[in-house]
Design a protein around this motif. Structure first.
Motif, mmCIF file in Angstrom:
data_model
loop_
_atom_site.group_PDB
_atom_site.id
_atom_site.type_symbol
_atom_site.label_atom_id
_atom_site.label_comp_id
_atom_site.label_asym_id
_atom_site.label_seq_id
_atom_site.Cartn_x
_atom_site.Cartn_y
_atom_site.Cartn_z
ATOM 1 N N LEU A 146 0.827 -1.219 0.000
ATOM 2 C CA LEU A 146 0.000 0.000 0.000
ATOM 3 C C LEU A 146 0.859 1.267 0.000
ATOM 4 C CD1 LEU A 146 -2.795 1.330 0.141
ATOM 5 C CD2 LEU A 146 -2.693 1.119 2.633
ATOM 6 N N VAL A 150 0.351 4.106 -2.758
ATOM 7 C CA VAL A 150 -0.108 5.465 -2.410
ATOM 8 C C VAL A 150 0.904 6.501 -2.921
ATOM 9 C CG1 VAL A 150 -0.516 7.003 -0.448
ATOM 10 C CG2 VAL A 150 -1.570 4.743 -0.502
ATOM 11 N N SER A 153 0.114 7.580 -6.443
ATOM 12 C CA SER A 153 -1.116 8.317 -6.767
ATOM 13 C C SER A 153 -0.851 9.702 -7.366
ATOM 14 C CB SER A 153 -2.004 8.421 -5.525
ATOM 15 O OG SER A 153 -2.506 7.135 -5.203
ATOM 16 N N GLY A 186 -1.925 2.410 -7.488
ATOM 17 C CA GLY A 186 -1.855 3.799 -7.030
ATOM 18 C C GLY A 186 -2.606 4.728 -7.963
ATOM 19 N N LEU A 189 -6.417 4.085 -7.567
ATOM 20 C CA LEU A 189 -6.918 4.727 -6.341
ATOM 21 C C LEU A 189 -7.102 6.227 -6.569
ATOM 22 C CD1 LEU A 189 -4.746 2.952 -3.582
ATOM 23 C CD2 LEU A 189 -7.219 2.727 -3.898
ATOM 24 N N ILE A 216 -4.040 -4.483 -2.172
ATOM 25 C CA ILE A 216 -3.781 -3.048 -1.968
ATOM 26 C C ILE A 216 -5.111 -2.296 -1.806
ATOM 27 C CG2 ILE A 216 -2.897 -0.951 -3.085
ATOM 28 C CD1 ILE A 216 -0.638 -2.736 -4.258
ATOM 29 N N ALA A 220 -6.460 -0.347 1.466
ATOM 30 C CA ALA A 220 -6.889 1.064 1.375
ATOM 31 C C ALA A 220 -8.382 1.200 1.661
ATOM 32 C CB ALA A 220 -6.576 1.620 -0.012
ATOM 33 N N ARG A 222 -10.916 0.232 -0.177
ATOM 34 C CA ARG A 222 -11.638 0.724 -1.361
ATOM 35 C C ARG A 222 -12.128 -0.470 -2.179
ATOM 36 N NH1 ARG A 222 -9.247 5.817 -2.393
ATOM 37 N NH2 ARG A 222 -10.240 5.933 -4.415
#
Ligand SMILES: Cc1ncc(COP(=O)(O)O)c(C=O)c1O
Length: 303
Positions: A146, A150, A153, A186, A189, A216, A220, A222
């Motif tokens: 993760l 991230v 992103s 990433g 997301l 991942i 997160a 999600r």
């Protein structure tokens, strides 16, 4: 680091197979953001570096093969940011341009052999290494997980901020190479469903990318993320054939953007195949993220 990056990283590229299908393509030149730590690497490593500083770790330890882009970036960033670095290398001692660079950056190498490298999934693997390097922080293979995702992103922000450079009001899809799928995750997301992201698999389909990406997203918290994977592996990670190398040379000659055969050329070839199969609508605007890896190209007899 980010303050020094060029602002307009997006660049239009035109290939005959795109013109025929009326598809527009722009490449996000992450390969240009820094001479030694570029592509997806500064993004995947950003969170780990911050975590190491927060923990007062003075050493970064990670894993990779003798051509690893990840170890290459880690050794460079470690030297620049004042960390010692330790590389656990797959296989038996050999000389490659990458290994020469790791040593030149002061990375301390341990060759694990092949069986020893497979042990990396054993519980307690890292405990043994951290007992040996008590002030170190471990970074998972390839900067995954993760934290790595991230860190990637902000690549979506870079795309949005650079659209003016190609005179596009919007884009329709992002195409990016996927090894573990961390970088892709990433982007997915960050997009949060706004645009589909297509991951061109540099590894065969059964190498666990959907599972890794799913983990991942679960970490997160999600769900219902919008992405798709296409097989770009050409039957093996690192497997290169004459058609791929010929395609890569032609693309480079036509657009002037340097590629490498493991990730970026395979992604573009998969895109060409999708275009030729009419899988993309005429008028689509596609962003291809150049994830770097050009140092690894030295291991291939490209020309
Ligand atoms: C140049 C390059 N592109 C793409 C990837 C794939 O990244 P990921 O493992 O995050 O899918 C890698 C591996 O990190 C890489 O070195």
């Amino acid at each position: 680091m980010a303050d020094d990056w060029p602002q307009a990283l997006l660049q239009r590229i035109v290939f005959p197979w795109l013109v025929d299908a009326r598809i527009e393509l722009a490449v996000l030149r992450l390969d240009c953001i820094d001479p030694s730590v570029n592509g997806n690497k500064p993004f995947k490593l950003a969170g780990y570096l911050a975590e190491a500083r927060a923990r007062d770790a003075d050493t970064l330890i990670s894993l990779g093969g003798p051509y690893s882009n990840h170890l290459h970036a880690l050794a460079s960033v470690g030297r620049r940011e004042g960390f010692h670095t330790v590389g656990l290398v797959r296989g038996h001692p050999c000389r490659t341009p990458t290994i020469d660079d790791l040593e030149a950056c002061g990375m301390h190498l341990h060759w694990l052999g092949y069986q020893g490298y497979r042990e990396r999934h054993r519980p307690g693997f890292w405990d043994d290494w951290l007992a040996r390097y008590p002030t170190a922080m471990e970074i998972p293979e390839g900067g995954g997980g993760l934290m790595g995702a991230v860190g990637c992103s902000p690549i979506v922000d870079l795309i949005r901020k650079s659209l003016h450079a190609v005179d596009w009001p919007e884009y329709d899809q992002i195409w990016i190479a996927a090894g573990t799928g961390t970088t892709l995750a990433g982007l997915v997301l960050a997009e949060a469903g706004a645009h589909p992201v297509v991951g061109a698999l540099a590894v065969p389909c059964d190498h666990g990318v959907p599972e890794n990406v799913g983990q991942i997203f679960a970490a997160a918290m999600r769900t219902n993320m919008r992405y798709r994977l296409v097989d770009a592996s050409r039957r093996g990670f690192g497997r290169v054939d004459d058609e791929l190398l010929g395609f890569m040379r032609t693309c480079e000659a036509q657009c002037g953007v340097p590629l490498e055969p493991i990730y970026t050329a395979k992604t573009l070839l998969a895109l060409k195949q999708a275009v030729e199969a009419n899988a993309l609508e005429a008028g689509s605007r596609i962003v291809f993220v150049h994830t770097g890896g050009l140092q690894g190209r030295r291991g291939f007899d490209v020309y």
